[in-house]
Design a protein around this motif. Structure first.
Motif, PDB file in Angstrom:
ATOM      1  N   ASP A 126      82.848  85.597 -58.506  1.00 38.17           N
ATOM      2  CA  ASP A 126      83.851  85.552 -59.568  1.00 38.17           C
ATOM      3  C   ASP A 126      83.576  84.378 -60.500  1.00 38.17           C
ATOM      4  OD1 ASP A 126      86.050  85.501 -61.212  1.00 38.17           O
ATOM      5  OD2 ASP A 126      87.512  85.150 -59.606  1.00 38.17           O
ATOM      6  N   PRO A 127      82.871  84.619 -61.614  1.00 43.17           N
ATOM      7  CA  PRO A 127      82.550  83.532 -62.542  1.00 43.17           C
ATOM      8  C   PRO A 127      83.783  82.842 -63.127  1.00 43.17           C
ATOM      9  CG  PRO A 127      81.388  85.547 -63.151  1.00 43.17           C
ATOM     10  CD  PRO A 127      82.324  85.894 -62.042  1.00 43.17           C
ATOM     11  N   GLU A 128      84.947  83.469 -63.039  1.00 42.63           N
ATOM     12  CA  GLU A 128      86.182  82.893 -63.557  1.00 42.63           C
ATOM     13  C   GLU A 128      86.894  82.019 -62.526  1.00 42.63           C
ATOM     14  OE1 GLU A 128      86.879  83.265 -66.804  1.00 42.63           O
ATOM     15  OE2 GLU A 128      85.002  84.399 -66.846  1.00 42.63           O
ATOM     16  N   HIS A 129      86.446  82.048 -61.293  1.00 40.67           N
ATOM     17  CA  HIS A 129      87.101  81.246 -60.257  1.00 40.67           C
ATOM     18  C   HIS A 129      86.882  79.764 -60.555  1.00 40.67           C
ATOM     19  CE1 HIS A 129      88.165  79.490 -56.400  1.00 40.67           C
ATOM     20  NE2 HIS A 129      88.747  80.638 -56.094  1.00 40.67           N
ATOM     21  N   PRO A 130      87.914  78.930 -60.394  1.00 38.16           N
ATOM     22  CA  PRO A 130      87.792  77.495 -60.712  1.00 38.16           C
ATOM     23  C   PRO A 130      86.700  76.774 -59.903  1.00 38.16           C
ATOM     24  CG  PRO A 130      90.074  78.058 -60.144  1.00 38.16           C
ATOM     25  CD  PRO A 130      89.270  79.294 -59.989  1.00 38.16           C
ATOM     26  N   ASP A 131      86.394  77.270 -58.716  1.00 39.12           N
ATOM     27  CA  ASP A 131      85.365  76.635 -57.872  1.00 39.12           C
ATOM     28  C   ASP A 131      83.987  77.285 -58.006  1.00 39.12           C
ATOM     29  OD1 ASP A 131      87.154  74.796 -56.836  1.00 39.12           O
ATOM     30  OD2 ASP A 131      87.655  76.051 -55.098  1.00 39.12           O
ATOM     31  N   HIS A 132      83.857  78.267 -58.887  1.00 37.05           N
ATOM     32  CA  HIS A 132      82.598  79.017 -59.001  1.00 37.05           C
ATOM     33  C   HIS A 132      81.396  78.093 -59.245  1.00 37.05           C
ATOM     34  CE1 HIS A 132      79.813  82.263 -59.981  1.00 37.05           C
ATOM     35  NE2 HIS A 132      79.485  81.569 -61.054  1.00 37.05           N
ATOM     36  N   GLU A 133      81.475  77.258 -60.260  1.00 35.62           N
ATOM     37  CA  GLU A 133      80.340  76.382 -60.600  1.00 35.62           C
ATOM     38  C   GLU A 133      80.032  75.387 -59.483  1.00 35.62           C
ATOM     39  OE1 GLU A 133      78.156  76.547 -63.126  1.00 35.62           O
ATOM     40  OE2 GLU A 133      79.192  78.407 -63.678  1.00 35.62           O
ATOM     41  N   HIS A 134      81.066  74.824 -58.890  1.00 38.62           N
ATOM     42  CA  HIS A 134      80.882  73.874 -57.788  1.00 38.62           C
ATOM     43  C   HIS A 134      80.186  74.552 -56.603  1.00 38.62           C
ATOM     44  CE1 HIS A 134      81.540  70.658 -54.957  1.00 38.62           C
ATOM     45  NE2 HIS A 134      82.184  71.503 -54.155  1.00 38.62           N
ATOM     46  N   MET A 135      80.624  75.757 -56.250  1.00 35.33           N
ATOM     47  CA  MET A 135      80.017  76.485 -55.127  1.00 35.33           C
ATOM     48  C   MET A 135      78.580  76.893 -55.453  1.00 35.33           C
ATOM     49  SD  MET A 135      82.116  76.719 -52.539  1.00 35.33           S
ATOM     50  CE  MET A 135      82.523  75.017 -52.885  1.00 35.33           C
ATOM     51  N   LEU A 136      78.330  77.278 -56.686  1.00 38.36           N
ATOM     52  CA  LEU A 136      76.985  77.640 -57.117  1.00 38.36           C
ATOM     53  C   LEU A 136      76.050  76.437 -57.013  1.00 38.36           C
ATOM     54  CD1 LEU A 136      75.612  80.186 -58.168  1.00 38.36           C
ATOM     55  CD2 LEU A 136      76.100  79.416 -60.487  1.00 38.36           C
ATOM     56  N   GLU A 137      76.536  75.273 -57.403  1.00 39.98           N
ATOM     57  CA  GLU A 137      75.740  74.042 -57.291  1.00 39.98           C
ATOM     58  C   GLU A 137      75.514  73.694 -55.808  1.00 39.98           C
ATOM     59  OE1 GLU A 137      76.332  69.336 -58.255  1.00 39.98           O
ATOM     60  OE2 GLU A 137      77.087  70.772 -59.745  1.00 39.98           O
ATOM     61  N   TRP A 138      76.560  73.811 -54.992  1.00 35.43           N
ATOM     62  CA  TRP A 138      76.465  73.482 -53.566  1.00 35.43           C
ATOM     63  C   TRP A 138      75.434  74.370 -52.861  1.00 35.43           C
ATOM     64  CZ3 TRP A 138      77.813  76.283 -49.069  1.00 35.43           C
ATOM     65  CH2 TRP A 138      77.788  75.533 -47.896  1.00 35.43           C
ATOM     66  N   ILE A 139      75.389  75.636 -53.251  1.00 35.13           N
ATOM     67  CA  ILE A 139      74.493  76.595 -52.604  1.00 35.13           C
ATOM     68  C   ILE A 139      73.057  76.488 -53.122  1.00 35.13           C
ATOM     69  CG2 ILE A 139      74.752  78.606 -54.118  1.00 35.13           C
ATOM     70  CD1 ILE A 139      75.066  78.775 -50.364  1.00 35.13           C
ATOM     71  N   GLY A 140      72.862  75.736 -54.187  1.00 31.84           N
ATOM     72  CA  GLY A 140      71.513  75.559 -54.723  1.00 31.84           C
ATOM     73  C   GLY A 140      71.184  76.468 -55.883  1.00 31.84           C
ATOM     74  N   GLY A 141      72.185  77.068 -56.492  1.00 32.53           N
ATOM     75  CA  GLY A 141      71.975  77.836 -57.713  1.00 32.53           C
ATOM     76  C   GLY A 141      71.959  79.336 -57.553  1.00 32.53           C
ATOM     77  N   VAL A 142      71.441  79.845 -56.440  1.00 33.08           N
ATOM     78  CA  VAL A 142      71.344  81.293 -56.267  1.00 33.08           C
ATOM     79  C   VAL A 142      71.669  81.650 -54.820  1.00 33.08           C
ATOM     80  CG1 VAL A 142      69.787  83.289 -56.355  1.00 33.08           C
ATOM     81  CG2 VAL A 142      69.524  81.452 -58.004  1.00 33.08           C
ATOM     82  N   PHE A 143      72.470  82.687 -54.646  1.00 33.97           N
ATOM     83  CA  PHE A 143      72.730  83.199 -53.312  1.00 33.97           C
ATOM     84  C   PHE A 143      73.092  84.666 -53.421  1.00 33.97           C
ATOM     85  CE2 PHE A 143      75.459  84.132 -49.623  1.00 33.97           C
ATOM     86  CZ  PHE A 143      74.577  83.798 -48.615  1.00 33.97           C
ATOM     87  N   ASP A 144      72.306  85.512 -52.795  1.00 34.74           N
ATOM     88  CA  ASP A 144      72.571  86.942 -52.775  1.00 34.74           C
ATOM     89  C   ASP A 144      72.939  87.318 -51.344  1.00 34.74           C
ATOM     90  OD1 ASP A 144      72.628  89.697 -52.801  1.00 34.74           O
ATOM     91  OD2 ASP A 144      70.627  89.946 -53.640  1.00 34.74           O
ATOM     92  N   PRO A 145      74.203  87.619 -51.067  1.00 35.50           N
ATOM     93  CA  PRO A 145      74.615  87.922 -49.703  1.00 35.50           C
ATOM     94  C   PRO A 145      73.975  89.190 -49.132  1.00 35.50           C
ATOM     95  CG  PRO A 145      76.434  88.288 -51.215  1.00 35.50           C
ATOM     96  CD  PRO A 145      75.316  87.665 -52.005  1.00 35.50           C
ATOM     97  N   GLU A 146      73.373  89.988 -49.979  1.00 30.27           N
ATOM     98  CA  GLU A 146      72.724  91.220 -49.514  1.00 30.27           C
ATOM     99  C   GLU A 146      71.244  91.022 -49.186  1.00 30.27           C
ATOM    100  OE1 GLU A 146      74.451  93.925 -48.769  1.00 30.27           O
ATOM    101  OE2 GLU A 146      76.224  92.826 -49.432  1.00 30.27           O
ATOM    102  N   ASP A 147      70.659  89.898 -49.584  1.00 34.06           N
ATOM    103  CA  ASP A 147      69.225  89.665 -49.399  1.00 34.06           C
ATOM    104  C   ASP A 147      68.959  88.826 -48.152  1.00 34.06           C
ATOM    105  OD1 ASP A 147      66.510  89.220 -49.566  1.00 34.06           O
ATOM    106  OD2 ASP A 147      66.604  88.057 -51.415  1.00 34.06           O
ATOM    107  N   PRO A 148      68.408  89.420 -47.087  1.00 29.37           N
ATOM    108  CA  PRO A 148      68.155  88.652 -45.868  1.00 29.37           C
ATOM    109  C   PRO A 148      66.940  87.724 -45.954  1.00 29.37           C
ATOM    110  CG  PRO A 148      67.402  90.901 -45.582  1.00 29.37           C
ATOM    111  CD  PRO A 148      68.072  90.832 -46.934  1.00 29.37           C
ATOM    112  N   GLU A 149      66.198  87.761 -47.051  1.00 29.44           N
ATOM    113  CA  GLU A 149      65.011  86.909 -47.213  1.00 29.44           C
ATOM    114  C   GLU A 149      64.088  87.048 -46.011  1.00 29.44           C
ATOM    115  OE1 GLU A 149      66.766  83.067 -47.995  1.00 29.44           O
ATOM    116  OE2 GLU A 149      67.042  83.573 -50.110  1.00 29.44           O
TER     117      GLU A 149
END
Length: 171
Positions: A126-149
């Motif tokens: 949710d790009p509109e969530h107030p914590d979106h940017e903070h969580m994106l930074e915490w996770i390192g910029g990219v996270f796809d919950p569907e990609d097991p890498e």
């Protein structure tokens, strides 16, 4: 994975498969016995843990379809059910352990357990969530919950030494 390895080795296989660091307490519960790394100097001697560094997997998991549990991070309480699906003969030329199947991405370490992981995914989606940017930074910029890498898991597993007695983990 080979059956002649210790439970401590299995701990590192789980950690590296998940992309975690091994920096939290953990234990195995197998047929009513608790295994882990005893730490009496920290007051954990009352846990009555058998030393996982001394126990071979083949001595405690004796038959196919055996199930046991692995608990990691006693605060976040990541409980895993481990199932020995099938015992196979090792293939010549294959360096074990290997990952043969993965579904979805593993939760990031220290995200707050299963509830925290759900909140993290919601905030990242949710790009509109107030914590979106903070969580994106915490996770390192990219996270796809569907990609097991998948390829990264296999690569990390190759870095685990056969003797993990004094291994502290690294990627």
């Amino acid at each position: 994975m080979p059956s002649d390895v210790t439970l401590n080795y299995l701990h590192w296989v789980i950690q590296f498969s998940m992309g975690w660091s091994g920096s939290h307490l953990h234990s195995f519960s197998i047929q009513g016995v608790e295994y882990g790394i005893p730490m009496p100097e920290f007051g954990f001697d009352g846990m009555e843990l058998q030393d996982e560094r001394l126990v071979k997997l083949s001595k405690v998991i004796l038959w196919e379809k055996s199930k046991f549990s692995y608990l990691y991070d006693f605060g976040d309480s990541w409980e895993h059910e481990i199932l020995l699906e099938k015992v196979l003969e090792p293939e010549a030329g294959i360096a074990y352990p290997i990952c043969i199947k993965a579904k979805r991405a593993c939760p990031p370490e220290d995200c707050g357990g299963s509830w925290g992981y759900q909140e993290l995914i919601e905030r990242l989606q949710d790009p509109e969530h107030p914590d979106h940017e903070h969580m994106l930074e915490w996770i390192g910029g990219v996270f796809d919950p569907e990609d097991p890498e998948f390829d990264e898991i296999t690569s990390r597993l190759k870095r685990i030494p056969k003797d993990t007695t004094h291994f502290e983990g690294y990627f």
